[in-house]
Motif scaffolding. Structure first.
Motif, mmCIF file in Angstrom:
data_model
loop_
_atom_site.group_PDB
_atom_site.id
_atom_site.type_symbol
_atom_site.label_atom_id
_atom_site.label_comp_id
_atom_site.label_asym_id
_atom_site.label_seq_id
_atom_site.Cartn_x
_atom_site.Cartn_y
_atom_site.Cartn_z
ATOM 1 N N GLY A 24 0.838 -1.273 -0.032
ATOM 2 C CA GLY A 24 -0.003 0.079 -0.007
ATOM 3 C C GLY A 24 0.587 1.434 0.029
ATOM 4 O O GLY A 24 0.242 2.369 -0.413
ATOM 5 N N TRP A 25 2.127 1.194 0.600
ATOM 6 C CA TRP A 25 3.044 2.544 0.757
ATOM 7 C C TRP A 25 3.666 2.793 -0.710
ATOM 8 O O TRP A 25 4.448 1.953 -1.136
ATOM 9 N N TYR A 346 -2.730 -3.481 1.072
ATOM 10 C CA TYR A 346 -2.639 -2.491 -0.251
ATOM 11 C C TYR A 346 -3.781 -1.074 0.385
ATOM 12 O O TYR A 346 -4.391 -1.301 1.451
ATOM 13 N N VAL A 347 -3.988 -0.413 -0.485
ATOM 14 C CA VAL A 347 -4.926 0.716 -0.386
ATOM 15 C C VAL A 347 -6.264 0.342 -1.073
ATOM 16 O O VAL A 347 -6.153 0.353 -2.296
#
Length: 396
Positions: A24-25, A346-347
């Motif tokens: 996610g980052w 994750y986003v």
């Protein structure tokens, strides 16, 4: 007896859970950070400028860096800005905050792309404005529909302060606004008087180069403010970026109280960046990270094709992100706890929208991990996808 030392305080923003692969980052790969070359650039700046490197800096930024920025942007874009159009900032987010403070008043409307960089929405919201999604489709903002929205808002007595978007290697989609839409959007800005704020953070990360011409490079004076950063091309910890705008906007930013009080932003680091560039280290570094990030992008794409053939996506030509679309009935937010239980993050797509949207999407970043780790992360995600299809919802 000497007392034991207390635990060290945190040093960095990202702290991964043990055993987890957090996709996610949007952070750089540790090996892509030029530690030794930056140390030499800092020493070179101190040798060249002495005490002038450590005092209060020139308000818009040190001349050597501004001269290099104009030269470099002329190489990687369709036109070079003039020195009087440049203000050095503490990164792209700082640039956006400054621009918002100059262009916006409380109660104004700010139009934003959908989807768009989710943390930019927070920066803009700090200025007590109403963020409204501009009409968009899979190719990005629809200029004609956006012009009609501006007219409708104006008829309602609302002031539209600006339009924010990431037109080149968009975060989160990785896609770029087509050339014909860029031209049409510039015409809308010129006709309506609503300035476009162009987040151009990913320009250097094109696979292959060059990236599409910026909106700023083809705009009438005063219609576009472009913000950029070396967070992706060198290192985010430098907190160095810039804005390019018409001289009145640059003067408005320069006249703010904190600039008058403190002088140029990140003066010592700005001079070190000028040395980093002058030595040729910047050019060599960008060439090397393009190879790295393209390899990591390809590894993530291959893993998704092998492990999650159900997911739809477009291979990005630059940036750090892959935007996945899940088939019915999967929801990116509902899948997340299964993914985290499987050791991958994750986003979810919904956070990139002001209004409702993005529920079947998720954003994966390929920037921070080697190809092998990226492949393992996708294997875990695929396992979570299968588990979610067989299970009742996990508790929130």
């Amino acid at each position: 007896m000497t007392a034991p030392r207390p635990p060290a305080l945190p040093v960095v923003q990202f702290r991964s859970r043990a055993g987890s692969i957090d996709l996610g980052w949007g952070h750089p790969h540790p090996a892509a950070l030029p530690v030794d070359a930056w140390a030499e650039a800092t020493r070179a700046a101190l040798r060249r400028y002495g005490d002038a490197a450590l005092t209060y800096g020139h308000a818009t930024g040190p001349g050597p860096l501004i001269e290099w920025l104009c030269e470099r942007l002329g190489e990687v874009d369709a036109a070079a800005p003039e020195p009087g159009q440049v203000f050095v900032t503490a990164g792209a987010s700082h640039a956006l905050d400054l621009v918002s403070s100059v262009l916006c008043r409380p109660g104004d409307v700010v139009l934003v792309d959908s989807p768009t960089y989710h943390l930019a929405l927070r920066v803009i919201a700090d200025h007590r404005v109403d963020t409204v999604p501009a009409p968009a489709d899979e190719d990005g903002i629809d200029p004609a529909a956006t012009a009609e929205l501006i007219r409708a808002l104006t008829r309602q007595g609302r002031r539209v302060a600006m339009l924010y978007l990431v037109p080149t290697f968009n975060n989160p989609t990785g896609r770029s606004l087509p050339a014909e839409r860029r031209a049409a959007l510039l015409a809308v800005a010129a006709h309506t008087g609503v300035p476009v704020v162009e987040d151009d953070t990913y320009r250097e990360l094109a696979y292959p180069a060059p990236a599409p011409a910026s909106l700023f490079s083809g705009a009438e004076p005063g219609t576009v403010v472009r913000i950029g950063s070396v967070a992706k091309s060198v290192a985010p910890g430098l907190r160095l970026g810039w804005l390019t705008a018409a001289p009145p906007v640059v003067r408005a930013v320069t006249e703010r109280g904190y600039v008058d009080s403190g002088g140029g932003v990140n003066h010592a680091s700005a001079l070190a960046l000028a040395e980093f560039a002058a030595s040729g280290a910047y050019r060599r570094h960008v060439e090397s990270i393009r190879v790295r990030y393209r390899r990591q992008r390809d590894a993530l794409v291959a893993a998704v094709r092998a492990e999650l053939p159900q997911a739809g996506f477009v291979v990005p030509d630059g940036g750090w992100f892959l935007w996945l679309r899940l088939p019915d009935p999967y929801d990116g937010t509902e899948l997340l706890p299964y993914a985290e239980a499987a050791g991958v993050g994750y986003v979810p797509g919904r956070v990139f929208f002001v209004a409702d949207g993005g529920h079947r999407h998720l954003r994966l970043s390929y920037s921070m991990f080697d190809p092998e780790t990226l492949a393992e992360g996708v294997r875990r995600l695929a396992g979570a996808y299968r588990t979610a299809g067989l299970s009742t919802p996990l508790p929130g």
